[in-house]
Scaffold this active site. Structure first.
Site, mmCIF file in Angstrom:
data_model
loop_
_atom_site.group_PDB
_atom_site.id
_atom_site.type_symbol
_atom_site.label_atom_id
_atom_site.label_comp_id
_atom_site.label_asym_id
_atom_site.label_seq_id
_atom_site.Cartn_x
_atom_site.Cartn_y
_atom_site.Cartn_z
ATOM 1 N N TYR A 135 -17.900 -22.589 5.471
ATOM 2 C CA TYR A 135 -18.398 -23.761 4.754
ATOM 3 C C TYR A 135 -19.638 -23.369 3.967
ATOM 4 O O TYR A 135 -20.674 -23.070 4.552
ATOM 5 C CB TYR A 135 -18.690 -24.877 5.766
ATOM 6 N N LYS A 163 -14.673 -23.965 2.428
ATOM 7 C CA LYS A 163 -15.047 -25.217 1.772
ATOM 8 C C LYS A 163 -16.206 -24.882 0.847
ATOM 9 O O LYS A 163 -17.302 -24.553 1.303
ATOM 10 C CB LYS A 163 -15.456 -26.280 2.790
#
Length: 297
Positions: A135, A163
């Site tokens: 992330y 992400k």
């Protein structure tokens, strides 16, 4: 291993009037998201207020979402921790609970070097057998995982997804190119734009309020219907903007309350929206027709 595709909701954590995790509301919320057509669920991210929760609460939320989803959609559990050993422990527990994957921010205080970041993610990967969604959110993590470093991380066995939460949508293209396709990209902020650049998914906050519509965005792009996808995205940009920025937790919770699913207030130091923000949430719900229509009994 699981193959993650589509729009995944970065879930809020419902709290009751006493401030405790509201399990019945969380279960209702999971059912409604899935019934609405969402492709996957990610509890215990930043929107889920994981940093303001005890370890027992984190375990409870993870178990509740995994059990309630019951394999209907993939569930990735946020297992971020500053201490690599703690991230390993949380990731192992999520796997034991039945999670399909984990989502992990970099250590957010110690400003690790590239070598330290590689060690962090490799240590987690070596400890589990499910995919890791790396992330990247430099605004909150104090670390920016740029495409060349992401390509290096893609050499770690379980680091299969990222992400990407910056406004530099061309990173989607660069990550895919530099990692030779090993790292699949989920947009974090730029949903429609990331899909157009080749992202396989969107780890989305706006799908808290419009799971069916945000899932359909992916379906339209994959079908090559870009004009229709753009129109759908443009229609929902007021809501997307509403749950962006500093008040993303409070804004999302206000939106859900206006839709008929009260999920409590954010935990301090976050503040709930004031009267003006609540009124704006109600206007959005009315304008976009975002009322919750069905839930599983």
């Amino acid at each position: 291993m699981a193959d993650f595709r589509g729009t995944y909701t970065i879930m809020v954590t419902p709290f009751d009037a006493d401030g405790a995790v509201d399990v019945p509301t969380l279960e209702r919320y999971v059912d409604w998201q899935i019934e609405s057509g969402i492709h996957g669920l990610i509890p215990l991210g930043s929107t889920g207020e994981f940093m303001s929760m005890s370890d027992d609460e984190i375990e409870l939320v993870a178990k509740t979402v995994i059990d309630r989803a019951a394999g209907r959609v993939p569930v990735l559990i946020g297992t971020t921790a500053e201490d690599t050993r703690a991230a390993v422990r949380l990731s192992r527990r999520a796997e034991a609970q039945g999670a399909d994957g984990v989502m992990v921010l970099p250590p957010f205080y110690c400003t690790p070097t590239d070598d330290e970041l590689f060690l962090h993610y490799k240590t987690i990967s070596d400890a589990i057998g499910i995919p890791i969604m790396v992330y990247n959110n430099p605004a909150v993590a104090n670390v920016d995982l740029k495409p060349p470093l992401v390509a290096r991380l893609s050499q770690i066995d379980n680091c299969r997804y990222i992400k990407e939460s910056t406004l530099e949508v061309t990173r989607v293209r660069d990550i895919m190119r530099l990692s030779d396709g090993r790292m699949a990209v989920f947009g974090g902020i730029m949903g429609f734009e990331s899909y157009v650049e080749g992202a396989v998914g969107w780890a989305a906050v706006p799908s808290n309020g419009a799971p069916g519509e945000m899932a359909r965005l992916y379906d339209l792009v994959m079908a090559g219907q870009l004009a229709e996808a753009r129109e759908l995205a443009f229609k929902h940009f007021p809501m997307i903007d509403f749950v962006a920025g500093q008040s993303y937790v409070a804004g999302t919770k206000a939106l859900l309350a206006a839709m008929g699913l009260p999920v409590g207030a954010p935990r301090p130091p976050r503040l709930p929206l004031g009267a003006e923000g609540i009124a704006a949430a109600k206007r959005l719900v009315d304008e976009l027709g975002l009322k919750i229509r069905t839930t599983t009994a």
